[in-house]
Design a protein around this motif. Structure first.
Motif, PDB file in Angstrom:
ATOM      1  N   PRO A 183       0.809  -1.211   0.000  1.00 40.36           N
ATOM      2  CA  PRO A 183       0.000   0.000   0.000  1.00 40.36           C
ATOM      3  C   PRO A 183       0.848   1.270   0.000  1.00 40.36           C
ATOM      4  CG  PRO A 183       0.191  -0.820   2.219  1.00 40.36           C
ATOM      5  CD  PRO A 183       0.985  -1.763   1.352  1.00 40.36           C
ATOM      6  N   TRP A 184       0.263   2.341  -0.508  1.00 44.16           N
ATOM      7  CA  TRP A 184       0.837   3.679  -0.345  1.00 44.16           C
ATOM      8  C   TRP A 184       0.109   4.355   0.813  1.00 44.16           C
ATOM      9  CZ3 TRP A 184       4.017   7.123  -3.534  1.00 44.16           C
ATOM     10  CH2 TRP A 184       4.801   6.412  -4.451  1.00 44.16           C
ATOM     11  N   ALA A 185       0.881   4.919   1.724  1.00 41.09           N
ATOM     12  CA  ALA A 185       0.285   5.558   2.891  1.00 41.09           C
ATOM     13  C   ALA A 185       1.244   6.607   3.421  1.00 41.09           C
ATOM     14  CB  ALA A 185      -0.028   4.511   3.961  1.00 41.09           C
ATOM     15  N   VAL A 186       0.866   7.240   4.528  1.00 39.19           N
ATOM     16  CA  VAL A 186       1.721   8.272   5.103  1.00 39.19           C
ATOM     17  C   VAL A 186       2.584   7.626   6.202  1.00 39.19           C
ATOM     18  CG1 VAL A 186       1.808  10.522   6.207  1.00 39.19           C
ATOM     19  CG2 VAL A 186      -0.066   9.967   4.641  1.00 39.19           C
ATOM     20  N   PHE A 187       3.892   7.602   5.985  1.00 33.46           N
ATOM     21  CA  PHE A 187       4.799   6.940   6.915  1.00 33.46           C
ATOM     22  C   PHE A 187       5.385   7.940   7.908  1.00 33.46           C
ATOM     23  CE2 PHE A 187       4.294   3.996   3.558  1.00 33.46           C
ATOM     24  CZ  PHE A 187       4.421   2.752   4.145  1.00 33.46           C
ATOM     25  N   TYR A 188       5.639   7.459   9.113  1.00 30.32           N
ATOM     26  CA  TYR A 188       6.232   8.321  10.155  1.00 30.32           C
ATOM     27  C   TYR A 188       6.968   7.452  11.161  1.00 30.32           C
ATOM     28  CZ  TYR A 188       2.435   6.727  13.176  1.00 30.32           C
ATOM     29  OH  TYR A 188       1.581   5.950  13.907  1.00 30.32           O
ATOM     30  N   ARG A 189       7.754   8.106  12.020  1.00 37.57           N
ATOM     31  CA  ARG A 189       8.438   7.383  13.096  1.00 37.57           C
ATOM     32  C   ARG A 189       7.623   7.506  14.368  1.00 37.57           C
ATOM     33  NH1 ARG A 189      14.660   6.626  12.417  1.00 37.57           N
ATOM     34  NH2 ARG A 189      14.214   5.426  14.271  1.00 37.57           N
ATOM     35  N   LYS A 190       7.317   6.361  14.985  1.00 41.94           N
ATOM     36  CA  LYS A 190       6.527   6.362  16.217  1.00 41.94           C
ATOM     37  C   LYS A 190       7.192   7.217  17.287  1.00 41.94           C
ATOM     38  CE  LYS A 190       6.082   1.766  15.903  1.00 41.94           C
ATOM     39  NZ  LYS A 190       5.786   0.361  16.163  1.00 41.94           N
ATOM     40  N   SER A 191       8.530   7.120  17.363  1.00 38.01           N
ATOM     41  CA  SER A 191       9.226   7.837  18.435  1.00 38.01           C
ATOM     42  C   SER A 191       9.109   9.346  18.251  1.00 38.01           C
ATOM     43  CB  SER A 191      10.692   7.409  18.484  1.00 38.01           C
ATOM     44  OG  SER A 191      11.329   7.729  17.253  1.00 38.01           O
ATOM     45  N   GLY A 223       9.020  14.703   9.280  1.00 42.78           N
ATOM     46  CA  GLY A 223       8.007  14.052  10.098  1.00 42.78           C
ATOM     47  C   GLY A 223       7.213  12.979   9.385  1.00 42.78           C
ATOM     48  N   MET A 224       6.772  13.276   8.143  1.00 47.14           N
ATOM     49  CA  MET A 224       5.876  12.343   7.451  1.00 47.14           C
ATOM     50  C   MET A 224       6.309  12.179   5.989  1.00 47.14           C
ATOM     51  SD  MET A 224       2.194  13.721   8.888  1.00 47.14           S
ATOM     52  CE  MET A 224       2.484  15.459   8.698  1.00 47.14           C
ATOM     53  N   TYR A 225       5.884  11.064   5.398  1.00 49.99           N
ATOM     54  CA  TYR A 225       6.333  10.750   4.044  1.00 49.99           C
ATOM     55  C   TYR A 225       5.270   9.911   3.367  1.00 49.99           C
ATOM     56  CZ  TYR A 225       9.993   9.599   0.537  1.00 49.99           C
ATOM     57  OH  TYR A 225      10.756   9.471  -0.600  1.00 49.99           O
ATOM     58  N   LEU A 226       4.641  10.432   2.336  1.00 45.31           N
ATOM     59  CA  LEU A 226       3.671   9.640   1.582  1.00 45.31           C
ATOM     60  C   LEU A 226       4.418   8.817   0.542  1.00 45.31           C
ATOM     61  CD1 LEU A 226       0.749   8.902   0.699  1.00 45.31           C
ATOM     62  CD2 LEU A 226       0.847  10.830  -0.859  1.00 45.31           C
ATOM     63  N   LEU A 227       4.464   7.499   0.775  1.00 47.43           N
ATOM     64  CA  LEU A 227       5.196   6.620  -0.139  1.00 47.43           C
ATOM     65  C   LEU A 227       4.639   5.209  -0.021  1.00 47.43           C
ATOM     66  CD1 LEU A 227       7.731   7.480  -1.936  1.00 47.43           C
ATOM     67  CD2 LEU A 227       9.032   5.947  -0.494  1.00 47.43           C
ATOM     68  N   GLY A 228       5.189   4.295  -0.809  1.00 50.44           N
ATOM     69  CA  GLY A 228       4.794   2.898  -0.728  1.00 50.44           C
ATOM     70  C   GLY A 228       5.481   2.220   0.446  1.00 50.44           C
ATOM     71  N   LEU A 229       4.947   1.048   0.809  1.00 46.43           N
ATOM     72  CA  LEU A 229       5.506   0.306   1.939  1.00 46.43           C
ATOM     73  C   LEU A 229       6.985  -0.032   1.743  1.00 46.43           C
ATOM     74  CD1 LEU A 229       4.768  -1.149   4.655  1.00 46.43           C
ATOM     75  CD2 LEU A 229       4.195  -3.161   3.299  1.00 46.43           C
ATOM     76  N   PHE A 230       7.421   0.018   0.462  1.00 47.42           N
ATOM     77  CA  PHE A 230       8.822  -0.316   0.187  1.00 47.42           C
ATOM     78  C   PHE A 230       9.798   0.641   0.865  1.00 47.42           C
ATOM     79  CE2 PHE A 230       7.063   2.125  -3.382  1.00 47.42           C
ATOM     80  CZ  PHE A 230       7.906   3.224  -3.391  1.00 47.42           C
ATOM     81  N   VAL A 231       9.307   1.748   1.411  1.00 49.65           N
ATOM     82  CA  VAL A 231      10.183   2.663   2.144  1.00 49.65           C
ATOM     83  C   VAL A 231      10.824   1.929   3.333  1.00 49.65           C
ATOM     84  CG1 VAL A 231       8.447   3.570   3.742  1.00 49.65           C
ATOM     85  CG2 VAL A 231      10.362   5.009   3.056  1.00 49.65           C
ATOM     86  N   SER A 232      10.182   0.849   3.776  1.00 50.03           N
ATOM     87  CA  SER A 232      10.713   0.128   4.942  1.00 50.03           C
ATOM     88  C   SER A 232      12.070  -0.507   4.655  1.00 50.03           C
ATOM     89  CB  SER A 232       9.707  -0.930   5.408  1.00 50.03           C
ATOM     90  OG  SER A 232       9.374  -1.777   4.339  1.00 50.03           O
ATOM     91  N   GLN A 233      12.369  -0.741   3.347  1.00 52.16           N
ATOM     92  CA  GLN A 233      13.711  -1.259   3.022  1.00 52.16           C
ATOM     93  C   GLN A 233      14.796  -0.295   3.478  1.00 52.16           C
ATOM     94  OE1 GLN A 233      13.841  -2.130  -1.172  1.00 52.16           O
ATOM     95  NE2 GLN A 233      12.115  -3.536  -1.039  1.00 52.16           N
ATOM     96  N   GLN A 234      14.517   1.014   3.349  1.00 57.30           N
ATOM     97  CA  GLN A 234      15.499   2.008   3.777  1.00 57.30           C
ATOM     98  C   GLN A 234      15.685   1.977   5.291  1.00 57.30           C
ATOM     99  OE1 GLN A 234      17.269   4.411   1.738  1.00 57.30           O
ATOM    100  NE2 GLN A 234      16.665   2.914   0.204  1.00 57.30           N
ATOM    101  N   PHE A 235      14.578   1.702   5.993  1.00 54.62           N
ATOM    102  CA  PHE A 235      14.665   1.631   7.455  1.00 54.62           C
ATOM    103  C   PHE A 235      15.374   0.361   7.886  1.00 54.62           C
ATOM    104  CE2 PHE A 235      12.229   5.122   9.359  1.00 54.62           C
ATOM    105  CZ  PHE A 235      11.774   5.737   8.208  1.00 54.62           C
TER     106      PHE A 235
END
Lengths: 323, 450
Positions: free
Chosen positions: B166-174, B283-295
């Motif tokens: 999915p594409w969604a708005v990503f952020y860091r919980k902390s 703070g926030m980033y609208l992208l695909g779930l693939f952004v998690s590879q960077q994390f």
């Protein structure tokens, strides 16, 4: 000698044949080439000609033909693919990226001519004076020419990147709100790209010019010195005119380099957002998923016509003074 | 065409096949002809066969997805009587650019591709093999939405769905916890949060649009929320006009959040922009779930800190659709592979293997950022992020693929919509009407897709 006997038996078929044999015998007498020579000649002319036709004229003609079609690159070109001059109408009528691309190619040419080429010539003149470590400098300046383009693109990416690039960090503006977007700002990214291209071009021009300078007869300079010419006068009045053939080559190379400018812009962002060039338009239209092969070919034909101008004028000037 | 000489005569006949022109133009297809000596065994009447060889063309060129592909292949070899998988991995972007010549040259038996317009296009052109018989065996493992996504315009099935995201708005919980931010559910809250983040010294929204396509994700979601799924799909297929006032609304809505983007967005790749979020600068980033590879590449702790929320409601009737981009990746079978007639059984077996949750799980575990699509996937090992991603897609009543998968590639590409959106982002308050005019003019200039 088998042939002589064969022609010798020819009169059997009639009177005229006899004179024919005579003519052919006389002609052979004047020929300095043996059959072996002729075979070699045919091969030496024929093979390059075949390559020329197959690799240069074939594709060129194919591009011209395709530019009159709407072929999408899949299957065969059939009669119904032909759309006349529609691609050209579209190109000159309303295609939004054609004018910027042409304009960018001209800026590219101007920059290489006014900035990069003179720097290359200047470096060559400096290095020609046998200063200390001239070979090391030569190698350093020539290095960008030898590096693969992917590496060149990568190196400049590291310089230009907005937040983690070298330039913005060295200027201390990578963090603030006033960072310079070297690759993304459409009003400056063409300059960024042409600087990167110049980095290679300078080394290329330098080596060519240095080779030319080495071949200038040193007695000319000595004579100029004896006549009391200054360094500047010696270069502009004596060396430069002697270097005329090299100068023509440099001009042609600079022109052609700017017309076929492609790689750096394509590596940066595939030639969009201020980096449109004729070459990237061709690629993006005909060699990508877009598959507008006919339309891309029309742009290629225009680029070909533009390129013919410097090439033809170069050939004319070369043929006029066959020194 | 095969018996025609490559040069001269065929050019004069003006009857050039793609193969001839390829030779004439002298550029070579990336497809490596992999001569395979097969010793496969096909049991009478069976669809699949064991042993032998299958060739695979893959665009999984990034390190993690590439590793996942290799692991699946190894598992397949083991499970299918030692079938040798000959993998040809091509750089992701290059694979896409050369797909036309690749599929017409000497492609591998099976290739990685995308569903949507891009799949149907090659099905229509006869460059992909339909796999109806195989699909009948495996379709029970897929929900209706996925079954629809692999159908061509002719109603036949052309691919096996292997993953989606999915594409969604990503952020860091902390970051949200430290500043006491709340998840915004509507547009006013979203903008208020942007203002607050700016006050706190954060870049509210990350964006890296150097490659041109990431901004299309924002266009998609705004258009879906403002104007609804039907309008969006019709717009992207030319049934609606870009000069429509509804499109103007998208751009004026977008202009309300463009001041909150980072500087230099047009010169940064999506990876560089995601570093802003990894480093807690944005703070926030609208992208695909693939952004998690960077994390994940940063550290496992960073990955554990990553979370996302659905794009906020805009107060329209279309909010209820909960529509979003969730592109589906597929495995397809080529048509022109020289080895396919010999390897068909193995190729079927390979696709069948990919239709299992166990295989899809191997790939998605190796490269986080994609979710398996098979019903029999063992979801017990999913991390919180993946579980949430499954949930958000389940809640969506309408799913789109992505701008460049739903529209025609010549319109969506570099010298097309990507350029238009980049010039919009350069000056969001500029003359939108003229920009819309350019979009429509460009669309009109394209030849009909036959």
């Amino acid at each position: 000698m088998a042939e002589t006997t064969k022609t010798g038996t020819a009169p059997v078929t009639g009177k005229k044949a006899g004179t024919g044999a005579l003519v052919s015998r006389r002609r052979r007498r004047y020929s300095v080439l043996t059959r072996h020579d002729k075979l070699i000649l045919t091969l030496m002319v024929g093979i390059p000609l075949a390559f020329d036709v197959a690799l240069i004229w074939g594709p060129t003609l194919a591009s011209v033909v395709l530019s009159f079609t709407n072929w999408d690159g899949i299957g065969s070109v059939t009669a119904k693919n032909f759309v006349g001059v529609k691609n050209y109408e579209n190109l000159f009528g309303g295609y939004l990226f054609f004018r910027p691309a042409l304009y960018h190619n001209i800026i590219w040419l101007a920059f290489l001519t006014v900035v990069a080429t003179p720097i290359g010539i200047f470096l060559a003149v400096l290095l020609d004076r046998e200063i200390h470590g001239t070979r090391i400098y030569q190698s350093i300046f020539f290095m960008p020419v030898v590096l693969p383009l992917v590496v060149v693109g990568f190196i400049w990416e590291l310089q230009y990147a907005p937040t983690d690039g070298f330039i913005n960090n060295a200027l201390g503006i990578a963090k603030g709100h006033h960072l310079i977007d070297w690759l993304g700002n459409p009003s400056i990214n063409l300059l960024s790209a042409v600087v990167a291209a110049s980095w290679r071009h300078v080394g290329y021009v330098m080596v060519l010019y240095l080779a030319g300078l080495k071949s200038v007869d040193p007695t000319l300079r000595e004579a100029a010195k004896v006549d009391g010419a200054t360094e500047r006068q010696t270069f502009f009045r004596v060396v430069l005119p002697v270097m005329a053939p090299i100068n023509v080559i440099i001009v042609v190379i600079t022109t052609i380099e700017s017309l076929r400018a492609f790689d750096i812009a394509y590596i940066i962002n595939r030639g969009k957002n201020g980096l449109e060039l004729l070459s990237t338009l061709i690629t993006n239209n005909s060699l990508s998923e877009a598959s507008l092969v006919g339309f891309g070919s029309a742009i290629a034909v225009i680029l070909l016509l533009i390129s013919l101008v410097p090439i033809v004028s170069f050939l004319v000037s070369v043929n006029r003074n066959p020194t | 065409m095969g018996n025609k000489p490559p040069f001269g005569p065929s050019a004069l006949d003006l009857d050039l096949s793609r193969r001839d022109v390829l030779k004439i133009m002298g550029y070579s297809s990336v497809a490596a002809f992999l001569a395979a000596c097969s010793s496969g065994t096909t049991s009478g009447g069976s669809l699949t066969s064991t042993g032998g060889t299958v060739t695979v063309g893959s665009n999984a060129s990034d390190p993690l997805p590439k590793k996942g592909m290799e692991m699946v292949n190894a598992a397949f070899t083991k499970a299918n009587g030692g079938t040798v998988v000959k993998l040809n991995t091509v750089d992701h972007g290059t694979f896409q650019d050369q797909i036309n010549s690749y599929l017409q040259g000497t492609p591998e038996d099976v290739f990685t591709w995308f569903s949507g317009h891009r799949m149907r296009f090659f099905a229509d052109k006869g460059l992909a093999s339909s796999i109806d018989d195989l699909w009948d065996k495996v379709k029970g493992n897929f929900s209706e939405a996925f079954a629809t996504s692999v159908k061509g315009n002719d109603g036949h099935v052309y691919g096996i769905p292997v993953d989606y995201y999915p594409w969604a708005v990503f952020y860091r919980k902390s970051v949200f916890a430290d500043h006491g931010y709340k998840i915004p559910t509507n547009w006013a809250d979203f903008k208020a949060l942007c203002v607050q983040m700016q006050k706190d010294g954060l870049t509210p929204l990350a964006m890296g649009d150097k490659d041109g396509w990431p901004a299309q994700g924002t266009f998609d979601i705004l258009n879906l929320r403002l104007n609804g799924y039907d309008f969006h799909v019709e717009l992207l297929t030319g049934k609606q006009k870009f000069t429509d006032p509804r499109v103007a609304n998208v751009f004026s809505k977008w202009a309300e959040i463009t001041p909150y983007y980072n500087d230099g967005l047009a010169g940064m790749t999506w990876q560089q922009a995601s570093q802003l979020v990894v480093q807690k600068k944005a703070g926030m980033y609208l992208l695909g779930l693939f952004v998690s590879q960077q994390f994940k590449a940063a550290s496992d702790a960073d990955l554990a800190d990553l979370d996302f929320f659905a794009f906020p409601d805009l107060g329209t009737q279309y909010d209820a659709e909960k529509a979003l981009d969730a592109p589906i990746d597929v495995m397809m079978m080529t048509k022109k592979s020289p080895t396919l007639s010999k390897d068909r059984g193995q190729a079927n077996a390979y696709l069948q293997f990919w239709s299992k949750g166990s295989a899809q799980l191997i790939a998605s575990t190796a490269a986080p950022g994609v979710i398996p699509v098979a019903n029999d996937t063992d979801t017990s090992g999913y991390d919180a992020l993946t579980k949430k991603a499954v949930e958000i897609i389940k809640n969506a009543k309408r799913i789109t693929q992505f701008f460049d998968r739903d529209s025609r590639p010549d319109f969506a590409g570099s010298n097309g919509m990507q350029s238009f959106l980049l010039s919009y982002l350069q000056n969001p308050k500029g003359d939108i009407t003229s920009l819309q005019g350019k979009m429509q003019q460009f669309w009109n200039s394209l030849p009909p897709e036959a």
